[in-house]
Design a protein around this motif. Structure first.
Motif, PDB file in Angstrom:
ATOM      1  N   GLY A   1       0.816  -1.210   0.000  1.00 55.02           N
ATOM      2  CA  GLY A   1       0.000   0.000   0.000  1.00 55.02           C
ATOM      3  C   GLY A   1       0.849   1.260   0.000  1.00 55.02           C
TER       4      GLY A   1
ATOM      5  N   ASN B   1       2.495   1.679  -3.343  1.00 62.91           N
ATOM      6  CA  ASN B   1       1.486   1.975  -4.361  1.00 62.91           C
ATOM      7  C   ASN B   1       1.301   3.476  -4.576  1.00 62.91           C
ATOM      8  OD1 ASN B   1       0.063   0.215  -6.068  1.00 62.91           O
ATOM      9  ND2 ASN B   1      -1.885   0.781  -5.151  1.00 62.91           N
TER      10      ASN B   1
ATOM     11  N   PRO C   1      -3.291   4.087  -8.490  1.00 59.05           N
ATOM     12  CA  PRO C   1      -4.031   5.137  -7.780  1.00 59.05           C
ATOM     13  C   PRO C   1      -3.459   6.534  -7.969  1.00 59.05           C
ATOM     14  CG  PRO C   1      -3.814   3.206  -6.396  1.00 59.05           C
ATOM     15  CD  PRO C   1      -2.957   2.955  -7.598  1.00 59.05           C
TER      16      PRO C   1
ATOM     17  N   ALA D   1     -12.870   1.853   0.852  1.00 57.36           N
ATOM     18  CA  ALA D   1     -12.089   0.991  -0.036  1.00 57.36           C
ATOM     19  C   ALA D   1     -12.681  -0.410  -0.124  1.00 57.36           C
ATOM     20  CB  ALA D   1     -10.642   0.910   0.447  1.00 57.36           C
TER      21      ALA D   1
ATOM     22  N   ASP E   1     -14.185  -0.203  -5.952  1.00 55.17           N
ATOM     23  CA  ASP E   1     -12.961  -0.613  -6.629  1.00 55.17           C
ATOM     24  C   ASP E   1     -12.158   0.642  -6.976  1.00 55.17           C
ATOM     25  OD1 ASP E   1     -13.105  -0.312  -9.960  1.00 55.17           O
ATOM     26  OD2 ASP E   1     -14.994  -0.126  -8.885  1.00 55.17           O
ATOM     27  N   THR E   2     -10.913   0.445  -7.389  1.00 53.54           N
ATOM     28  CA  THR E   2     -10.001   1.579  -7.594  1.00 53.54           C
ATOM     29  C   THR E   2     -10.512   2.561  -8.635  1.00 53.54           C
ATOM     30  OG1 THR E   2      -8.191   0.059  -7.103  1.00 53.54           O
ATOM     31  CG2 THR E   2      -7.590   2.199  -7.990  1.00 53.54           C
TER      32      THR E   2
ATOM     33  N   ARG F   1      -6.503   5.833   1.049  1.00 56.48           N
ATOM     34  CA  ARG F   1      -7.119   4.698   0.383  1.00 56.48           C
ATOM     35  C   ARG F   1      -6.082   3.646   0.003  1.00 56.48           C
ATOM     36  NH1 ARG F   1      -7.783   0.999  -3.962  1.00 56.48           N
ATOM     37  NH2 ARG F   1      -9.999   0.548  -4.134  1.00 56.48           N
ATOM     38  N   ASN F   2      -4.872   4.083  -0.358  1.00 55.47           N
ATOM     39  CA  ASN F   2      -3.839   3.137  -0.777  1.00 55.47           C
ATOM     40  C   ASN F   2      -3.516   2.133   0.309  1.00 55.47           C
ATOM     41  OD1 ASN F   2      -3.195   3.457  -3.437  1.00 55.47           O
ATOM     42  ND2 ASN F   2      -1.459   4.785  -3.109  1.00 55.47           N
TER      43      ASN F   2
ATOM     44  N   THR G   1      -5.815  -0.767  -0.174  1.00 48.93           N
ATOM     45  CA  THR G   1      -6.035  -1.305  -1.524  1.00 48.93           C
ATOM     46  C   THR G   1      -6.110  -2.818  -1.533  1.00 48.93           C
ATOM     47  OG1 THR G   1      -4.960   0.572  -2.597  1.00 48.93           O
ATOM     48  CG2 THR G   1      -5.067  -1.470  -3.847  1.00 48.93           C
TER      49      THR G   1
ATOM     50  N   SER H   1      -9.158  -4.924   0.019  1.00 47.54           N
ATOM     51  CA  SER H   1     -10.465  -4.722  -0.589  1.00 47.54           C
ATOM     52  C   SER H   1     -10.834  -5.899  -1.481  1.00 47.54           C
ATOM     53  CB  SER H   1     -10.469  -3.429  -1.423  1.00 47.54           C
ATOM     54  OG  SER H   1     -11.675  -3.328  -2.165  1.00 47.54           O
TER      55      SER H   1
ATOM     56  N   VAL I   1     -10.751  -5.378  -5.326  1.00 51.19           N
ATOM     57  CA  VAL I   1      -9.484  -5.357  -6.074  1.00 51.19           C
ATOM     58  C   VAL I   1      -9.119  -6.798  -6.428  1.00 51.19           C
ATOM     59  CG1 VAL I   1      -7.025  -4.780  -5.972  1.00 51.19           C
ATOM     60  CG2 VAL I   1      -8.720  -3.256  -4.912  1.00 51.19           C
TER      61      VAL I   1
ATOM     62  N   THR J   1      -6.292  -8.696  -4.673  1.00 51.06           N
ATOM     63  CA  THR J   1      -6.521  -9.169  -3.310  1.00 51.06           C
ATOM     64  C   THR J   1      -6.951 -10.627  -3.311  1.00 51.06           C
ATOM     65  OG1 THR J   1      -7.197  -6.944  -2.619  1.00 51.06           O
ATOM     66  CG2 THR J   1      -7.817  -8.761  -1.176  1.00 51.06           C
TER      67      THR J   1
END
Length: 479
Positions: free
Chosen positions: A157, A160, A167, A387, A391-392, A425-426, A429, A432, A435, A438
């Motif tokens: 995260g 990211n 993101p 999150a 979704d992203t 939010r990262n 990530t 979630s 995603v 994940t």
């Protein structure tokens, strides 16, 4: 057609996109094209926009995504070449020899591998590096697989936040800013996050050791030995693309690419190097130095990584349609522009305000003023729970423009809102379920998604809040 009706239609469009993506009815790019197009047709029929306006809006959207698409394509290619050449494998093997059977050493190495492995910004590829390498070690030392996942996702995260990661690129696209320039704003938070991720790894190792983990710990006495596949067996099928003799060259080249990216994002130097150019140059050098002057081999390498690059590019192109129709308005001179707002009113005279402005004015009417003025902190605090539901793509391309519009109506700049949404939010990530990476990570680690969320959620939320507090301390986020 009144602006209130346009705002309602805009909100319905966002809801339709989110539901479509939630139910996995299509890919994000298609949803970003279809629903905004339907909205555009309705607005044409209602007389809010004219047909030439729609064309200008879409072209305006595309003007803000081209550089981001180039950045992603060449960053995927570059780090793909580094992976093929074996740069990451050498680093992992050296780290594992260093720590041996020390429980805390294993957790710290897990975080380091995740940090290094996630340099390419790809969640799926990082899980494929970290989990297969570390899962046998965790089993042999009777450490929890949920701990392995939690350490990995917190480190991922933080990494990211790099400008070539999804993101940061998405947020930079929405606020029409260079991804490397946005990264320079959040770099102090990222540095803190890396330190915090390593500190968490030490804590996780201490927790595992306390419960009896270890090669000769209490759990080993009760559960017995667990076999560990030898590194020699795993390495028997080494790729013919590996270039171990060029390890130090590839490390130096990677450092130069990142350095050039940093230099290009420092406004005071006045260089303004496009964020995609360091990766374009690095990709060319890496291909020639690792695989010679052979067009056939270069084509093979590029084709190996074409899938992820094409998928993100298609998403960004679809997002151009979404942003154009929702975020851009028509200026008095007939051009499509993103209007700068102050106290809910465009600072320049607009012939037709954007759909997002109409949406923001609707929400402003019901939002308490004290929340509106502290919107970056409010949205930052809520980012981890959100999150789990967004979704992203829908979070950044759907929700971020609306939140920016709401903030503008209270006199809050777009940049701190984008920073809060990206940073906080990262952290969440890779817990979630929205995603896909994940689900890959939990599958590789043999952990149920609900157990992963249960074991990680509170840690991730605290991690997110601490990063936000550091952002306030450094003046990156307003208090």
């Amino acid at each position: 057609m009144s602006e209130s009706v346009v705002g309602i239609l805009g909100l319905l469009t966002i809801v339709a996109i989110v539901i479509t993506l939630f139910k996995s009815k299509t890919q994000p790019a298609i949803a970003f094209i279809v629903w905004p197009t339907i909205l555009a047709i309705v607005l044409l029929i209602g007389g809010y926009f004219q047909l030439p306006d729609i064309s200008k809006l879409i072209k305006g959207g595309f003007s803000s995504t081209g550089s981001t698409a180039a950045l992603f394509v060449f960053s995927v290619l570059y780090f793909g070449i580094m992976t093929d050449a074996g740069m990451f494998d050498v680093i992992i093997n050296k780290l594992m020899k260093l720590v041996g059977d020390n429980v805390i050493g294993v957790t710290v190495v897990t975080a380091i591998i995740a940090l290094v492995g996630h340099l390419d910004g790809g969640g799926a590829s990082t899980f494929c590096i970290v989990i297969p390498a570390m899962l046998p070690v965790y089993k042999r030392m009777h450490m929890r697989k949920t701990t392995l996942l939690r350490i990995a996702v917190l480190a991922m995260g933080v990494l990211n936040l790099m400008p070539w990661a999804g993101p940061t690129m998405r947020a930079a696209t929405v606020i029409n800013m260079g991804a490397n320039k946005l990264w320079m704003h959040i770099l102090p938070i990222q540095i803190f996050g890396i330190v915090l991720a390593l500190a968490h790894a030490v804590l996780a190792g201490w927790q595992e050791k306390k419960r009896g983990a270890g090669l000769h710990g209490k759990l080993a006495e009760t559960e017995g030995e667990v076999s560990l596949e030898s590194s020699e067996e795993k390495a028997s099928g080494a790729s013919d693309l590996a270039r171990p003799k060029l390890f130090w060259f590839n490390v130096l080249l990677t450092l130069c690419v990142i350095a050039l990216l940093i230099v290009g994002g420092i406004d005071s130097l006045g260089l303004d190097i496009p964020s995609y150019y360091p990766f374009m140059l690095g990709t060319a050098i890496a291909l020639f130095m690792n695989y010679g002057f052979t067009a056939k081999m270069h084509k093979k390498i590029i084709n190996l990584h074409a899938g992820p690059a094409l998928m993100m590019c298609s998403t960004l192109m679809g997002a151009a349609v979404l942003m154009g129709i929702l975020v851009y308005g028509i200026n008095v001179d007939g051009s499509a522009v993103i209007a700068k707002m102050k106290d809910g009113v465009p600072t320049q005279e607009m012939a037709t305000v954007s759909v997002v402005t109409c949406m923001a004015n609707l929400i402003k009417a019901v939002l308490p003023e004290f929340l509106g003025q502290n919107l970056p902190l409010v949205i930052g605090f809520l980012s981890v729970p959100l999150a789990l539901a967004f979704d992203t793509d829908s979070y950044f391309f759907g929700m971020l423009p609306v939140v920016i519009g709401i903030g503008a109506s209270f006199g809050v700049d777009a940049l701190p809102i984008a920073v809060a949404m990206v940073v906080c939010r990262n952290c969440a990530t890779f817990i979630s379920p929205m995603v896909p990476a994940t689900l890959l990570g939990t599958g590789l680690a043999e952990v149920d998604i609900k157990d992963h969320i249960k074991a990680s959620f509170l840690y991730v939320w605290i991690f997110s809040i601490l990063c936000m507090i550091v952002g306030v301390i450094f003046g990156i986020l307003p208090l």
